[in-house]
Design an enzyme around this catalytic site. Structure first.
Site, short mmCIF file in Angstrom:
data_model
loop_
_atom_site.label_atom_id
_atom_site.label_comp_id
_atom_site.label_asym_id
_atom_site.label_seq_id
_atom_site.Cartn_x
_atom_site.Cartn_y
_atom_site.Cartn_z
N HIS A 48 -10.25 3.44 -1.51
CA HIS A 48 -10.50 2.96 -0.15
C HIS A 48 -11.36 1.71 -0.24
CE1 HIS A 48 -9.70 5.12 3.88
NE2 HIS A 48 -8.61 5.08 3.15
N ARG A 86 -7.06 15.98 2.28
CA ARG A 86 -5.81 16.38 2.93
C ARG A 86 -4.62 16.33 1.96
NH1 ARG A 86 -8.13 13.31 6.75
NH2 ARG A 86 -6.67 11.56 6.47
N LYS A 110 -6.19 14.73 -7.28
CA LYS A 110 -5.59 13.48 -6.83
C LYS A 110 -6.70 12.45 -6.66
CE LYS A 110 -2.03 11.19 -4.87
NZ LYS A 110 -1.60 11.45 -3.50
N HIS A 170 0.82 -1.21 0.00
CA HIS A 170 0.00 0.00 0.00
C HIS A 170 0.86 1.26 0.00
CE1 HIS A 170 -3.67 2.30 0.80
NE2 HIS A 170 -2.99 2.97 1.72
#
EC number: 6.3.5.3
Length: 697
Positions: A80, A101, A76, A34
């Site tokens: 998930h 963020r 971006k 990840h």
């Protein structure tokens, strides 16, 4: 997921000893698939990422693309998938929070969210439970932080019943002088701000680096918990803190372990971190847990000692808890302390990059397209138009606040792409759209990935945008499965070919592996989000027509029903090859739409469901019928069903007094009618059409 025997031996050999518990925790998180991209980064380097307008490309938390003199856009994409399978609400909400963020790290103001969602059939109880809660998580978080969800795409496919693909994209803008300067030097400080560390999300990156099992409850602790109130505080903080900091980083996957390692690598400096200094919500945590906690709503700020007071004043103003946890050094080592004792001391050269791990590949041949009988056309059209994939998605996007921020020019469902007004530059706008087709990428991963790219490109072009840059998300099964790794590699090659041919650089992306359930991988899913500039938002094209408009088809329909919605919905087949791509035609199409800017009532891309679906959607969205001679549309096919449902590229529909392409009919009245010459093949009242094409979920 533990480190491999080879990785452990490499660490032992480099250190000349066994790693400490804290060091092992760092490697376990930062070297996870990840965080490290150890199985994929050697291929991702092949993607073109440079252009004169690209200020910053892949490699940091967010790229920068110049859209006007002194003004940058950033966008971006994040997946998930694993968290959303186990805890759909928090999995989706934290995905949205994390991608926001990332945008904040370049000092940008987040102005929009898009979501690409892939669920099991809406009739399946478990798939429906996942879908409803994912949508609720996205809606609640986006609405509460004040960032509109302006578009996206939703797919339904049996493979996603227990393993959804949940992708979120955030778009932001920032003036050139608002970007933190970057850089760091020995003595600069590392500040963690946001929620106190706790045990939520522990092992999240390792969890995302393995396949799902039936015992999903055991992984609930690896799913982070969202806090949109703190998320909003961080947005407001960054807006004012840009002059107080040198660099900003999201504290996300891998926790502080990955943040410290990446900061040290980016600046080629050493780091000393005092883990016990971090503010905690759970005081029972040990150093390894603090280091790898993935508690949400946290960011890292790098500042000089002289600017610390400036930053602290703003942190207190916005009531954001913070800790000074470390500093940069010239030693080239990552040193971790706990209550004054050194619990980790690692050379940066070892920490920085997990060893690359390519896997064997095994191609497969998809089922060839068999001869299919021509069905009763009226029933076939109804079947395709009522498909959940083709249907209007009001049931989803009506739950989102897409007007907050008052920038939204084209709302969800109004056009082929979302359009946002950039008030800072008059009538300038951004067009953005994400697309994927899991059937295409299953049948031919390379051509399927290129189709996703070209579809997003065309959607942006059809609303009037000039495509500038793209981000991608590749979602496949375990890399140890040779066919899945081959799918990934082929998808990268398809994206590379499309980006180079179109002149649209790929400035970022996300790879998600291990998307499997009970040993069965999902259909490989490649999503591409394209961002473009709209010179004048008053001239964008909605996907509508008005009474009396001529209806025009631009582009040629071919015998291309491989992987189509028609083939799946009517014949129960997933077979053949995805549509071919002529990149010169696609670029010509984009130029034609821009040439007609402001002179059309509306325009719509032809894609999923073919001409039948595109024309029906324009009628239903307008509330106005049309009489269309479908056999006037330029084509190379002799079959009426292929003419109606082929998903050939390089086509769009235009409506207006005049228009580009071939006139096939006119808009008007209460009925949507398709004919071939004098023979009517389909006729429905527009209000019935709208009901037929409404998603029920």
């Amino acid at each position: 997921m533990a480190l491999s025997p080879g990785e452990l031996e490499l660490i032992r050999s480099a250190l000349g000893r066994e790693p400490t518990e804290v060091e092992y925790a760092l490697f376990r998180s930062h070297w996870s698939e990840h965080c490290s991209y150890k199985s994929t980064r050697m291929w991702l380097r092949r993607l073109p990422s440079k252009a004169p307008w690209v200020v910053r490309g892949p490699g940091t938390d967010a790229p920068l693309v110049e859209i006007a003199e002194g003004l940058y856009a950033t966008f971006k994409i994040e997946s998930h998938n694993h968290p959303s399978a186990v805890d759909p609400y928090n999995g989706a909400a934290t995905g949205v929070g994390g991608i926001i963020r990332d945008i904040l790290t370049v000092g940008a103001r987040p102005i929009a969210l898009l979501v690409n969602l892939h669920f099991g059939p809406p009739s399946h109880p478990h798939a429906r439970w996942i879908a409803v809660n994912v949508i609720r998580g996205i809606s609640d978080y986006g609405n509460r932080v004040g960032v509109p969800v302006v578009g996206g795409e939703t797919w339904f496919h049996e493979d996603f019943t227990y393993t959804p693909i949940v992708l979120a994209t955030c778009v932001g803008i920032v003036e050139k002088d608002g970007v933190p300067p970057g850089g760091a030097e020995p003595g600069d400080l590392i500040i963690v701000a946001g929620l106190g560390a706790d045990k939520s999300g522990l092992g999240g990156s390792a969890f995302a680096s393995k396949t799902l099992s039936e015992e999903a409850e055991e992984d609930l602790g690896a799913v982070q918990v969202a806090d949109p109130l703190m998320g909003k505080k961080l947005i407001d903080l960054v807006r004012e803190a840009r002059s107080c900091v040198k660099f900003i980083k999201d504290l996300g996957g891998g926790g502080l372990a990955t943040a410290l390692a990446e900061l040290a690598e980016w600046f080629q400096l050493g780091v000393v971190a005092e883990l016990d200094k971090i503010h905690m919500a759970d005081r029972e945590m040990g150093p390894a847990e603090v280091l790898t906690s993935e508690t949400q709503e946290r960011m890292v700020f790098v500042t000089s000692p002289s600017k610390l007071e400036c930053l602290e004043r703003l942190l207190e103003k916005f009531e954001v808890p913070y800790s000074i946890v470390g500093r940069f050094t010239a030693e080239g080592r990552v040193v971790l302390k706990w209550r004054g004792e050194v619990v980790g001391d690692l050379p940066l050269s070892l920490v920085a990059k997990a060893p690359e791990t390519p896997w064997p590949q095994e191609p497969y041949a998809p089922p060839p397209l068999p001869h299919v009988p021509e069905p009763p056309i009226e029933k076939a059209i109804d079947a395709v138009l009522s498909s959940p994939n083709v249907a209007f998605k009001q049931a989803i996007y009506e739950r989102f606040d897409f007007d907050v921020g008052v920038r939204t020019v084209l709302k969800p469902g109004e056009g082929d792409a979302a359009v946002l007004k950039i008030y800072e530059r008059g009538n300038l706008g951004l067009a953005v759209k994400g697309d994927a087709n899991p059937r295409f990428t299953y049948l031919n991963p390379r051509l399927g990935a290129a189709n996703a790219f070209i579809k997003a490109y065309r959607n942006v072009a059809v609303v009037g945008g000039r495509p500038l840059a793209a981000v991608d998300s590749i979602n496949v099964g375990s890399p140890s499965r040779p066919s899945a790794y081959w799918q990934f590699v082929e998808a990268v090659e398809g994206l590379r070919e499309a980006a180079e041919a179109l002149g649209v650089p790929i400035v970022g992306g996300k790879v998600s592996l291990y998307n499997e359930y009970k040993g069965k991988p999902v259909a490989p899913t490649v999503a591409v989000v394209v961002l473009g500039v709209v010179e004048d938002v008053s001239k964008v094209n909605k996907a509508v027509w008005k009474e009396g408009d001529g209806v025009y088809v631009w582009g040629v329909t071919k015998d291309e029903v491989g992987g189509s919605e028609y083939l799946h919905r009517v014949h129960g087949l997933v077979a053949g090859q995805p549509p071919s791509i002529d990149y010169s035609v696609e670029k010509e199409l984009a130029a034609v739409v821009r040439k007609w800017a402001g002179r059309l009532t509306g325009a719509k891309d032809v894609g999923l469901g073919g001409l039948a679906a595109a024309l029906a959607k324009m009628a239903a969205a307008s509330g106005i019928g049309a009489d269309i001679d479908i056999c006037k549309a330029p084509s190379t096919t002799a079959r009426l069903d292929y003419l109606l449902f082929s998903e050939s590229n390089g086509r769009f529909i235009a409506a207006g007094e005049e228009g580009p392409g071939t006139r096939v009919g006119a808009a008007g009245g209460d009925y949507f009618t398709l004919r071939c010459g004098s023979t009517i093949v389909y006729k429905r009242k527009v209000e019935e059409l709208a009901e037929l094409m409404s998603l029920k979920i």
